[in-house]
Design an enzyme around this catalytic site. Sequence first.
Site, mmCIF file in Angstrom:
data_model
loop_
_atom_site.group_PDB
_atom_site.id
_atom_site.type_symbol
_atom_site.label_atom_id
_atom_site.label_comp_id
_atom_site.label_asym_id
_atom_site.label_seq_id
_atom_site.Cartn_x
_atom_site.Cartn_y
_atom_site.Cartn_z
ATOM 1 N N THR A 32 27.546 48.915 33.433
ATOM 2 C CA THR A 32 28.571 49.683 32.609
ATOM 3 C C THR A 32 28.761 49.251 31.349
ATOM 4 O OG1 THR A 32 29.396 49.865 34.997
ATOM 5 C CG2 THR A 32 30.975 50.624 33.337
ATOM 6 N N GLY A 87 32.886 44.862 32.911
ATOM 7 C CA GLY A 87 32.853 45.688 34.330
ATOM 8 C C GLY A 87 33.390 44.767 35.139
ATOM 9 N N GLY A 100 31.124 39.317 38.836
ATOM 10 C CA GLY A 100 30.044 38.154 39.115
ATOM 11 C C GLY A 100 28.855 38.679 39.996
ATOM 12 N N GLU A 108 32.100 35.106 31.683
ATOM 13 C CA GLU A 108 33.102 36.476 31.608
ATOM 14 C C GLU A 108 34.775 36.019 31.819
ATOM 15 O OE1 GLU A 108 30.224 39.842 33.479
ATOM 16 O OE2 GLU A 108 31.401 38.588 34.673
#
Length: 230
Positions: A32, A87, A100, A108
């Site tokens: 995404t 995402g 993850g 992230e």
Amino acid sequence: MTTQDELKQQAAVAAVERVESGMVVGLGTGSTTQFALERLADLIKIGKLKRIVGIPSSLRTEKTARELGIPLTDFGAHPVIDLTIDGADEVDPDLNLIKGGGGALLREKVLAQASRCNIIIVDESKLSPRLGTKWALPVEVVPFARAVEEHFLKSIGAAVTVRAKEGKTAATDQGNILLDARFGPMQDPGRIAERLNARAGIVEHGLFIGLTHDVIVAGKDGIRHLTRSA
Ligand code: 5RP
């Protein structure tokens, strides 16, 4: 019929609308986010966005961003990110997440904690009444502690598999191992996060609790925003 990729792209395009010239942008990881990177690169190329710098959340995203011509920076130069677009694998009604699936959860989460605003982009299949209903929780462990943490995760009720890639144990960007812990629907994801945070061998896990400001959901009826005040 709108395909899942079209929905991902719609959410990504809506998120990039929120980027303004001069911003430091956190660049998430996954299919995404790939659409967001492409849109961001297009707007930089045509001069609609100027003086943008990005901080990538994985080696994969760094490579893509370089290929697309998105200027990059690092935390040394910019310890605070204006806006991160990323995402998620599962989103609950409180905007807590499981992340993850792509293995980038540690970087992230570093980006999310360094960001003034976190926008999550998903197609509607990612919405879930309770985290853990659809997805196992990725847990990043140092190789030395693999058996210990696998035993611990099982002792608190998870079924555990070791993430593999092409028949071998997968390694994260940090050289660690991922244990996918299937808890089933979580009554109290915050409590599970606390228990995992207390473990020395667990570097990070994919529960993102209270970090998200806006979830952009693309569905067959259009775009929706699920928000939490900053
Ligand atoms: C990577 C992630 C991704 O954001 C998550 O897995 C969603 O990926 P996709 O957009 O491909 O469905 O957390 O670590």
